[in-house]
Scaffold this motif. Structure first.
Motif, short mmCIF file in Angstrom:
data_model
loop_
_atom_site.label_atom_id
_atom_site.label_comp_id
_atom_site.label_asym_id
_atom_site.label_seq_id
_atom_site.Cartn_x
_atom_site.Cartn_y
_atom_site.Cartn_z
N VAL A 82 0.83 -1.21 0.00
CA VAL A 82 0.00 0.00 0.00
C VAL A 82 0.86 1.26 0.00
N LEU A 83 1.75 1.38 0.97
CA LEU A 83 2.55 2.59 1.10
C LEU A 83 3.47 2.81 -0.11
N PRO A 84 4.25 1.79 -0.54
CA PRO A 84 5.09 2.00 -1.73
C PRO A 84 4.29 2.39 -2.97
N THR A 85 3.10 1.80 -3.14
CA THR A 85 2.28 2.08 -4.32
C THR A 85 1.79 3.52 -4.33
N VAL A 86 1.27 3.98 -3.18
CA VAL A 86 0.76 5.36 -3.10
C VAL A 86 1.88 6.37 -3.36
N LEU A 87 3.05 6.14 -2.74
CA LEU A 87 4.16 7.07 -2.93
C LEU A 87 4.64 7.07 -4.39
N ARG A 88 4.71 5.88 -4.98
CA ARG A 88 5.14 5.79 -6.38
C ARG A 88 4.20 6.56 -7.29
N GLU A 89 2.90 6.43 -7.03
CA GLU A 89 1.90 7.13 -7.86
C GLU A 89 2.04 8.64 -7.75
N LYS A 90 2.54 9.12 -6.60
CA LYS A 90 2.71 10.56 -6.38
C LYS A 90 4.11 11.04 -6.76
#
Length: 265
Positions: free
Chosen positions: A151-159
């Motif tokens: 969850v956290l890596p995905t959200v940060l990557r998207e931003k």
């Protein structure tokens, strides 16, 4: 009423476990059974990265175990001296993002200042980090476990916020788990509530709990410390009786107390 907590006890040096104490304030008799064992890995690589704070924009911790890995590194005299003399100060001018009070207190023990502890879970921490970090800046260093959620890596990557993950521990089932569960149920009977503290705990314990409870399993209030653990229970086809509002002894005890009231049966 009895409550079974599927978690490690808090450090022996720090007195009574806060979850047992808080549940006791509601006249609930709680027992802890350790579920997980941990093997620390890549410690040389971890300290090598910690030795170059200039390469990173900050730190991210979502587990107390990641801090334990750092504390193991700092037991070595030369590394402890390097940390105390310069590295700690260099990291302290950068943010250290954390989930939860337990992780925050361990961050403070190594001399850093935590941010975001009230986020409570990885999703909310990701939102908090995104509100403070600029895209395309230096990567945040993320020491984590092999079973980390994405969850956290995905959200940060998207931003567009760079995150460098390093696996510093492996999670396995505690070698005494089955024996401890069998002993508890034979001596104490079926508890009023069982609390799961991680998706791994659901994976390793749920079937044993169901078998040991037999026909009484439907009367047991199954509780989760947070949303990811609740999702793991729901994914296994289990109705979750309650989830702590935040991963603290106070919120968990209050949620279990409410779930055990007669009108909630």
């Amino acid at each position: 009423m009895k409550v079974l907590l599927l978690k490690d006890p808090k450090d022996k040096d720090s007195g009574q476990d806060p979850y047992i104490k808080e549940l006791g304030s509601y006249s609930l008799e709680a027992t802890l059974i350790p579920v997980l064992s941990f093997e620390f890995t890549s410690l040389d690589s971890l300290f090598d990265k910690l030795s170059h704070p200039e390469c990173y924009g900050g730190l991210v911790f979502t587990s107390p175990r990641a801090l334990e890995a750092i504390k193991i590194c700092l037991k070595e005299k030369s590394k402890k001296e390097a940390w105390s003399k310069s590295l700690k100060q260099m990291w302290n001018i950068k943010p250290t993002y954390v989930v939860g009070k337990a992780t925050a207190s361990l961050v403070e023990e190594i001399g850093l200042t935590p941010q975001g502890e009230k986020a409570g879970n990885a999703e909310k921490l990701a939102e908090y980090i995104c509100s403070r970090e600029k895209p395309n800046s230096s990567a945040l260093l993320f020491p984590c476990g092999a079973l980390k959620r994405e969850v956290l890596p995905t959200v940060l990557r998207e931003k567009g916020i760079a995150l460098e993950s390093l696996t510093v521990y492996q999670t396995a089932q505690h070698p005494d788990l089955q024996e401890s569960l069998s002993s508890y149920f034979s001596q104490q009977g079926v508890p009023a509530s069982v609390v799961f503290f991680s998706p791994s705990g659901v994976k390793f314990c749920l079937q044993h709990i169901q078998e040991l409870s037999g026909d009484l399993i439907n009367q047991v209030k199954l509780a989760a410390i947070g949303p990811s653990t609740a999702e793991a229970l729901q994914g296994a086809g289990i109705a979750v009786s309650c989830t702590a509002g935040s991963p603290t002894p106070q919120d968990l005890a209050a949620a279990i107390h409410r779930a055990l009231q007669p009108h909630n049966c």
